[in-house]
Enzyme design. Structure first.
Site, PDB file in Angstrom:
ATOM      1  CB  ILE A  96     -11.949   1.488  -2.127  1.00 26.02           C
ATOM      2  CG1 ILE A  96     -12.823   0.598  -3.018  1.00 26.02           C
ATOM      3  CG2 ILE A  96     -11.659   0.817  -0.788  1.00 26.02           C
ATOM      4  CD1 ILE A  96     -12.162  -0.702  -3.437  1.00 26.02           C
ATOM      5  CG  ASN A 111     -21.905   4.984  -0.331  1.00 24.87           C
ATOM      6  OD1 ASN A 111     -21.767   5.827  -1.221  1.00 24.87           O
ATOM      7  ND2 ASN A 111     -21.823   3.679  -0.571  1.00 24.87           N
ATOM      8  CG  HIS A 113     -24.132   0.219  -3.011  1.00 24.56           C
ATOM      9  ND1 HIS A 113     -22.952   0.332  -3.708  1.00 24.56           N
ATOM     10  CD2 HIS A 113     -24.567  -1.044  -3.217  1.00 24.56           C
ATOM     11  CE1 HIS A 113     -22.675  -0.814  -4.304  1.00 24.56           C
ATOM     12  NE2 HIS A 113     -23.640  -1.666  -4.018  1.00 24.56           N
ATOM     13  CB  SER A 140     -28.803   0.293   0.448  1.00 26.60           C
ATOM     14  OG  SER A 140     -29.384  -0.914   0.011  1.00 26.60           O
ATOM     15  CB  THR A 145     -18.089   0.738   8.768  1.00 27.82           C
ATOM     16  OG1 THR A 145     -18.437  -0.312   7.867  1.00 27.82           O
ATOM     17  CG2 THR A 145     -19.295   1.149   9.595  1.00 27.82           C
ATOM     18  CG  ASP A 149     -20.441  -0.698  -1.236  1.00 25.72           C
ATOM     19  OD1 ASP A 149     -20.442   0.522  -1.007  1.00 25.72           O
ATOM     20  OD2 ASP A 149     -20.100  -1.178  -2.332  1.00 25.72           O
TER      21      ASP A 149
HETATM   22  C1  GAR Z   1     -25.751   6.490  -8.298  1.00 27.67           C
HETATM   23  O1  GAR Z   1     -26.534   5.531  -8.966  1.00 27.67           O
HETATM   24  C2  GAR Z   1     -25.211   5.930  -7.002  1.00 27.67           C
HETATM   25  O2  GAR Z   1     -26.113   5.062  -6.366  1.00 27.67           O
HETATM   26  C3  GAR Z   1     -23.992   5.188  -7.478  1.00 27.67           C
HETATM   27  O3  GAR Z   1     -23.427   6.029  -8.444  1.00 27.67           O
HETATM   28  C4  GAR Z   1     -24.471   6.754  -9.095  1.00 27.67           C
HETATM   29  C5  GAR Z   1     -24.095   8.222  -9.093  1.00 27.67           C
HETATM   30  O4  GAR Z   1     -24.950   8.949  -9.915  1.00 27.67           O
HETATM   31  N1  GAR Z   1     -23.091   4.937  -6.414  1.00 27.67           N
HETATM   32  C6  GAR Z   1     -22.298   3.870  -6.364  1.00 27.67           C
HETATM   33  O5  GAR Z   1     -22.279   3.023  -7.238  1.00 27.67           O
HETATM   34  C7  GAR Z   1     -21.412   3.797  -5.136  1.00 27.67           C
HETATM   35  N2  GAR Z   1     -20.806   2.513  -5.034  1.00 27.67           N
HETATM   36  P1  GAR Z   1     -25.012  10.532  -9.816  1.00 27.67           P
HETATM   37  O6  GAR Z   1     -23.584  11.040 -10.048  1.00 27.67           O
HETATM   38  O7  GAR Z   1     -25.910  10.937 -10.931  1.00 27.67           O
HETATM   39  O8  GAR Z   1     -25.543  10.879  -8.471  1.00 27.67           O
END
Ligand code: GAR
Length: 223
Positions: A96, A111, A113, A140, A145, A149
């Site tokens: 965060i 970002n 998500h 998404s 901001t 999320d």
């Molecule tokens: C991805 O699924 C991304 O969407 C998520 O973490 C993973 C990272 O995977 N992000 C979140 O949960 C952010 N809140 P990666 O390291 O293989 O790209």
């Protein structure tokens, strides 16, 4: 005269498959940007190894060596600024961010998500979609901001939930869509087709009423 490429920094906490997708898109000539820094809050993050292999400068900062979140974030953002980055991509950065520290980056930071925001901000998004009995899940990309999320959503990829899907299967099927979504959005930002007007996202000058949708041909306006 060749124009300088937009300069991009990426933050990632984990394996870095979304970073890999960005680097691959660039390699294929589909994402004309320069990656100037990959940073992480975990020195062991796979993302840092990928960046090293691609000769991109890396940065690992340990949150435990700072008195508080804000001190960590201020140092992190100062170093990102010093890299010359104009854009900042959170690609699996699992912290965060302090609302005040991030302010100078609002409109220049995105970002990814793993949910159809505004559904399921925060963690365990796949599990929560299954537990809610949703028929559809997705990912998404949004402007970051101070609201976790909660910034304006730019684009989404959708996926039908199949009977019998578990959390792991759902995450596995979503990931390839994330890998198309994130480079596509960054490409639109870098080409300035997508812009931040101080409050919201504009696409080709028009206020984006709904997130762009990822289809077979890439991103398009949602119906
Ligand atoms: C991805 O699924 C991304 O969407 C998520 O973490 C993973 C990272 O995977 N992000 C979140 O949960 C952010 N809140 P990666 O390291 O293989 O790209």
């Amino acid at each position: 005269m060749t124009m300088p490429l937009p300069r991009v920094a990426v933050l990632a906490s984990g394996r870095g498959s979304n970073l890999a997708a960005l680097l691959d898109a660039r390699e294929r000539g589909e994402l004309p940007v320069e990656f100037v820094l990959v940073g992480s809050d975990k020195a062991s993050a796979g993302a840092l190894r990928l960046a090293e292999a691609a000769n991109i400068p890396t940065l690992a900062l340990d949150p435990r060596s700072y008195p508080d979140r804000r001190a960590f974030d201020l140092d992190l953002f100062a170093r990102i600024s010093a890299s010359g980055a104009e854009w900042l991509v959170l690609a699996g950065f699992m912290r965060i961010l302090d609302g005040e520290a991030l302010t100078p980056w609002v409109g220049r930071m995105i970002n990814i998500h793993p949910s159809l925001l505004p559904k399921y901000r925060g963690l365990h998004t796949h599990r929560r979609a299954l537990e809610a009995g949703d028929h559809e899940h997705g990912a998404s990309v949004h402007f970051v901001t101070a609201e976790l999320d909660g910034g304006p959503v730019i684009a989404q990829a959708r996926l039908a939930i199949a009977a019998g899907d578990d959390e792991h299967q759902l995450a596995q099927r979503l990931l390839p869509l994330e890998h198309r979504l994130l480079p596509a959005v960054l490409g639109l930002l870098a080409s300035q087709r997508l812009q931040w007007d101080g409050h919201a996202a504009r696409f080709d000058g028009q206020l984006l009423q709904k997130p762009l949708a990822l289809g077979d041909e890439g991103l398009r306006l949602a119906e």
